[in-house]
Design a protein around this motif. Structure first.
Motif, PDB file in Angstrom:
ATOM      1  N   UNK A  24       0.836  -1.198   0.000  1.00  5.99           N
ATOM      2  CA  UNK A  24       0.000   0.000   0.000  1.00  5.99           C
ATOM      3  C   UNK A  24       0.873   1.251   0.000  1.00  5.99           C
ATOM      4  N   UNK A  25       0.787   2.002  -1.082  1.00  9.18           N
ATOM      5  CA  UNK A  25       1.477   3.282  -1.217  1.00  9.18           C
ATOM      6  C   UNK A  25       0.434   4.324  -1.582  1.00  9.18           C
ATOM      7  N   UNK A  26      -0.193   4.977  -0.603  1.00  9.69           N
ATOM      8  CA  UNK A  26      -1.313   5.882  -0.880  1.00  9.69           C
ATOM      9  C   UNK A  26      -0.918   7.040  -1.790  1.00  9.69           C
ATOM     10  N   UNK A  27      -1.828   7.386  -2.678  1.00 11.60           N
ATOM     11  CA  UNK A  27      -1.617   8.552  -3.540  1.00 11.60           C
ATOM     12  C   UNK A  27      -2.050   9.818  -2.806  1.00 11.60           C
ATOM     13  N   UNK A  28      -1.370  10.939  -3.044  1.00 13.67           N
ATOM     14  CA  UNK A  28      -1.800  12.207  -2.444  1.00 13.67           C
ATOM     15  C   UNK A  28      -2.875  12.927  -3.258  1.00 13.67           C
ATOM     16  N   UNK A  29      -3.317  12.334  -4.371  1.00 14.93           N
ATOM     17  CA  UNK A  29      -4.191  13.057  -5.281  1.00 14.93           C
ATOM     18  C   UNK A  29      -5.665  13.015  -4.905  1.00 14.93           C
ATOM     19  N   UNK A  30      -6.062  12.133  -4.000  1.00 11.76           N
ATOM     20  CA  UNK A  30      -7.460  12.097  -3.593  1.00 11.76           C
ATOM     21  C   UNK A  30      -7.554  11.792  -2.106  1.00 11.76           C
ATOM     22  N   UNK A  31      -8.674  12.134  -1.463  1.00 11.10           N
ATOM     23  CA  UNK A  31      -8.771  11.975  -0.007  1.00 11.10           C
ATOM     24  C   UNK A  31      -8.760  10.532   0.465  1.00 11.10           C
ATOM     25  N   UNK A  32      -9.024   9.592  -0.415  1.00  4.02           N
ATOM     26  CA  UNK A  32      -9.010   8.183  -0.039  1.00  4.02           C
ATOM     27  C   UNK A  32      -7.615   7.578  -0.099  1.00  4.02           C
ATOM     28  N   UNK A  33      -6.710   8.228  -0.825  1.00  2.23           N
ATOM     29  CA  UNK A  33      -5.391   7.644  -1.042  1.00  2.23           C
ATOM     30  C   UNK A  33      -5.424   6.464  -1.985  1.00  2.23           C
ATOM     31  N   UNK A  34      -6.533   6.310  -2.719  1.00  2.00           N
ATOM     32  CA  UNK A  34      -6.760   5.112  -3.533  1.00  2.00           C
ATOM     33  C   UNK A  34      -6.354   5.319  -4.981  1.00  2.00           C
ATOM     34  N   UNK A  35      -5.886   4.241  -5.589  1.00  2.00           N
ATOM     35  CA  UNK A  35      -5.657   4.164  -7.026  1.00  2.00           C
ATOM     36  C   UNK A  35      -6.549   3.061  -7.587  1.00  2.00           C
ATOM     37  N   UNK A  36      -6.500   2.856  -8.894  1.00  2.00           N
ATOM     38  CA  UNK A  36      -7.318   1.821  -9.510  1.00  2.00           C
ATOM     39  C   UNK A  36      -6.723   0.430  -9.314  1.00  2.00           C
ATOM     40  N   UNK A  37      -7.601  -0.596  -9.425  1.00  4.14           N
ATOM     41  CA  UNK A  37      -7.163  -1.983  -9.296  1.00  4.14           C
ATOM     42  C   UNK A  37      -7.783  -2.869 -10.378  1.00  4.14           C
ATOM     43  N   UNK A  38      -8.776  -2.396 -11.099  1.00  2.00           N
ATOM     44  CA  UNK A  38      -9.539  -3.257 -12.003  1.00  2.00           C
ATOM     45  C   UNK A  38      -8.737  -3.880 -13.132  1.00  2.00           C
TER      46      UNK A  38
END
Length: 613
Positions: A553-567
């Motif tokens: 897990x390496x959270x992104x700073x670009x959104x409040x969830x820290x989430x990126x895509x996985x699909x």
């Protein structure tokens, strides 16, 4: 020719610093999406004679707006619903011409019409994916350091070229991958042919980039006699260099590529696998063991940074959340309900998620590019935060307290910190929000306790990961058996591990299918030879082991969830890992490459041709 990309003048000094140049020609074959549910549409008319369409689409507004334009209708007079979609994978985006034919017939006959296609029609008419021939040169120093990469891609766009013709642009965007590559030269030509058009398919241009990079770096490792894991580590972009813009223009947010590879090697027991491989070769076993490695970075929410979200407290204290994304099996309703429940303190079962209906949601870009949680989820997150802030202001007014002293209590009530007995329920607050006599004077929102907004992330995010595939190859028959597949994918902060795992398993399954089984083929006149599931080899779960999936897990700073895509991550990482594993199994015979799909006949013939030399 449909389109040609020449991003810069050819550099005659591109390989000047290279001490070794490794070259390869790779076929990334055309594949069919084969959704469980083929295409179709139900055309009806409401009481006002407006169009009401039920379509298995990934993007309801992507159907509504073209339909309205084609028939000269007000978009508000066209309703599109996608209540259930039996698989999409990119191919169920946009407005198919069959939809327009069905609508035209319904309008002329003034009666409802239903159209569904057969599986054979689906294999012929639904957009295909992939379809590239890649010519790749990689320049390196003797120590394995990459100096430059040169790529020329010939893309098969099919008839009526559209999205597929453009996808080499995304291939070029991701052509640097996870590596420090000072120079990248990329050109491509998309050819129009008399075959089914190509378009997005679970990865859409990005898997093709990872495929050629991971194949050519394995060939370089073989040439330089460096372990495939080690040569990757020597070239990884270091974590401290993020954020960065690559030489091909991708704005990487965060990454720790070696962390994912180290974890994949630990889980797989990489050194033990290599020892087993050596033992088999020393014994002269006819069943060769192959270990394949793949490291990747991909782009998610590319060019689709904005999404609608709304949250409203209902009169009974339950919550309605509306979102412009459109689920077709990924678990959006669960993920979005989790976000609302966490922020507002309500039970998940008290959150109703509304999506996939243009009459109930005012706008939305639907689901594609692994964007839904990070963009749609962030819209829901921000709307929930706004609702909570409004609730605090309202509760402070009703309780004659300072808004700064208002908190959300554990029992889903809003009140003064340390005074839970006087806290107000969400139903109480919803009633007060609709009562002008109980609201603050500055309260001007007549819609009640709600927030409606668009979240804009501003840029794409870049998930990454590492896969290790373990195969056995019967050198007497060419049969490939996938023994294990280890996927370590980093999609930022993981909100729901079960949903993430499901996406990983599905992605790896489709990536493995391309590597080992699937491929659309035509005869010389363009007649399809794989027009049904007797001829097109889509595997079942019985052909695969249970995949070993996990995450860093390496959270992104670009959104409040820290989430990126996985699909799409599983699809991107798995295909080259499995192909590399098969080639690795055959490498002792002097075989350096075998094109996909790695069917028994192709592998056997490659072995025979090599032995005959």
């Amino acid at each position: 020719m449909a389109i040609e990309f020449n991003f810069a003048e050819a550099d005659p000094e591109l390989m000047a610093e290279a001490e070794v140049v490794v070259s390869g020609r790779f076929v990334n074959q055309r594949v069919a999406p084969v959704p469980m549910e083929p295409n179709g549409i139900v055309v009806e008319f409401d009481k006002e004679k407006n169009l009401s369409l039920t379509v298995p689409t990934q993007a309801p507004f992507g159907v509504r707006d073209p339909v309205a334009k084609e028939f000269g209708l007000d978009p508000e007079k066209v309703r599109v619903r996608a209540p259930a979609v039996g698989g999409g994978f990119g191919a169920k985006s946009g407005c198919y011409v069959e939809y327009l034919v069905a609508i035209s017939a319904a309008r002329q006959l003034a009666r409802p019409i239903k159209w569904t296609e057969t599986r054979s029609e689906n294999m012929l008419s639904m957009y295909h994916g992939r379809g590239q021939i890649q010519y790749v040169d990689m320049g390196l120093k003797r120590d394995g350091t990459i100096t430059a990469v040169k790529v020329h891609v010939i893309c098969e766009a099919g008839a009526y070229p559209s999205v597929g013709a453009f996808l080499p642009f995304l291939t070029r965007t991701m052509a640097q991958g996870v590596y420090e590559i000072p120079k990248v030269e990329f050109t491509s030509v998309s050819a129009a042919t008399n075959t089914t058009p190509t378009a997005a398919y679970r990865g859409a241009g990005r898997p093709e980039a990872t495929a050629f990079l991971e194949r050519i770096i394995d060939m370089a490792a073989d040439e330089l006699e460096i372990d495939p894991v080690e040569i990757r580590r020597r070239n990884f972009i270091a974590p401290e260099k993020f954020p960065l813009t690559t030489v091909t223009g991708a704005n990487y947010d965060v990454g720790d590529f070696n962390k994912a590879l180290t974890e994949a090697c630990r889980i797989s027991g990489y050194e033990e696998l290599r020892a087993d491989q050596r033992s088999r070769r020393e014994r002269g076993d006819t069943i060769e063991l192959g270990i394949g490695v793949s490291t990747y970075v991909e782009i998610t929410a590319g060019g689709q940074f904005q999404e609608f979200g709304a949250v409203k407290i209902q009169s009974d204290g339950t919550v309605e959340a509306r979102v412009g994304t459109s689920s077709h099996g990924q678990g959006h309703a669960t993920a979005f309900a989790m976000i609302v429940a966490e922020l507002l303190g309500v039970a998940m079962e008290d959150v109703r998620v509304v999506q996939s209906d243009t009459a109930l949601v005012p706008r939305g870009s639907g689901t594609s590019g692994s964007r839904s949680l990070q963009i749609g989820g962030s819209a829901i997150y921000n709307a929930s935060v706004e609702v909570l802030e409004k609730a605090k202001v309202l509760a402070a007014h009703l309780l004659e307290a300072n808004p700064d002293d208002i908190v959300l209590h554990d029992n889903a009530r809003v009140g003064v910190s340390g005074v839970p007995a006087s806290a107000l329920s969400w139903a109480d607050l919803a009633a007060a929000a609709h009562d002008p006599a109980r609201r603050p004077a500055e309260w001007t929102d007549d819609e009640g306790l709600m927030s409606e907004l668009d979240f804009n992330q501003g840029d794409a995010t870049y998930p990454f990961g590492a896969h290790v595939a373990v195969v056995e190859v019967d050198t007497e028959t060419g049969r490939v058996n996938l023994l294990r597949h280890i996927a370590v994918d980093d999609c930022g902060r993981v909100l729901n591990p079960l949903l993430v795992s499901g996406q990983q398993h599905g992605g790896v399954g489709q990536g493995a299918a391309q590597a080992l089984y699937e491929g659309v083929s035509y005869d010389n006149d363009g007649n399809p030879l794989t027009g049904n599931l007797m001829d097109y080899a889509i595997p079942s779960a019985a052909e695969f082991p249970s995949f070993e999936v996990s995450n860093t897990e390496t959270p992104t700073p670009l959104n409040p969830l820290g989430a990126k895509g996985i699909g799409e991550s599983g699809t991107i990482g798995s295909t080259p890992a499995i192909q590399n594993a098969v080639v690795d199994a055959l490498s002792a015979m002097g075989i350096s490459h075998v094109d996909m799909p790695l069917l028994s006949l192709r592998v056997w013939q490659t072995i025979q041709d090599t032995r005959a030399k």
